[in-house]
Design an enzyme around this catalytic site. Sequence first.
Site: not given
Length: 160
Positions: A88, A94, A132
């Site tokens: 990302v 976020g 994760y």
Amino acid sequence: MTITIRPATSDDVGTILGFVRELATFEREPEAVTATEAMMHDALFGAHPAAEALIAEQHGTRIGMAVFYHNFSTWTGQRGIWLDDLYVTPAARGSGAGRALLTHLAGIAVDRDCARFEWWVLDWNTRAIEFYQKVGAEPMGDWTTQRVSGDALRRLAGRG
């Protein structure tokens, strides 16, 4: 801010390779990326694709990707999904794009009757590890990664 996840198309190859290069720089190995757009196109969209990719978009802008492929477990007798790269862009971190990509991949794994969904994370990437673990991932602490490449691979194959 809605995030859309879609399968990559051949028009995304340049973006995917750009994301791969950004990820390699973040992982402190920018020189390790030797893939070209032609290689990536063949790997994702050629006659015998080696992998698949997803693109995360927000307001029509590509903000992330996931590249994955199937593996197989002899223990379960089922395929699994191996997430090779999740990326990302820094500006979109976020935003929920990483979670959206993982959720989409988990759905693919369930739909394809996969027993597992696995990936690596660098041990110093604490932000990723924490993320994760929040989504339910468990570290495989008893396992180590082994790799044979380059000259060692050729020697092992008896060709070098």
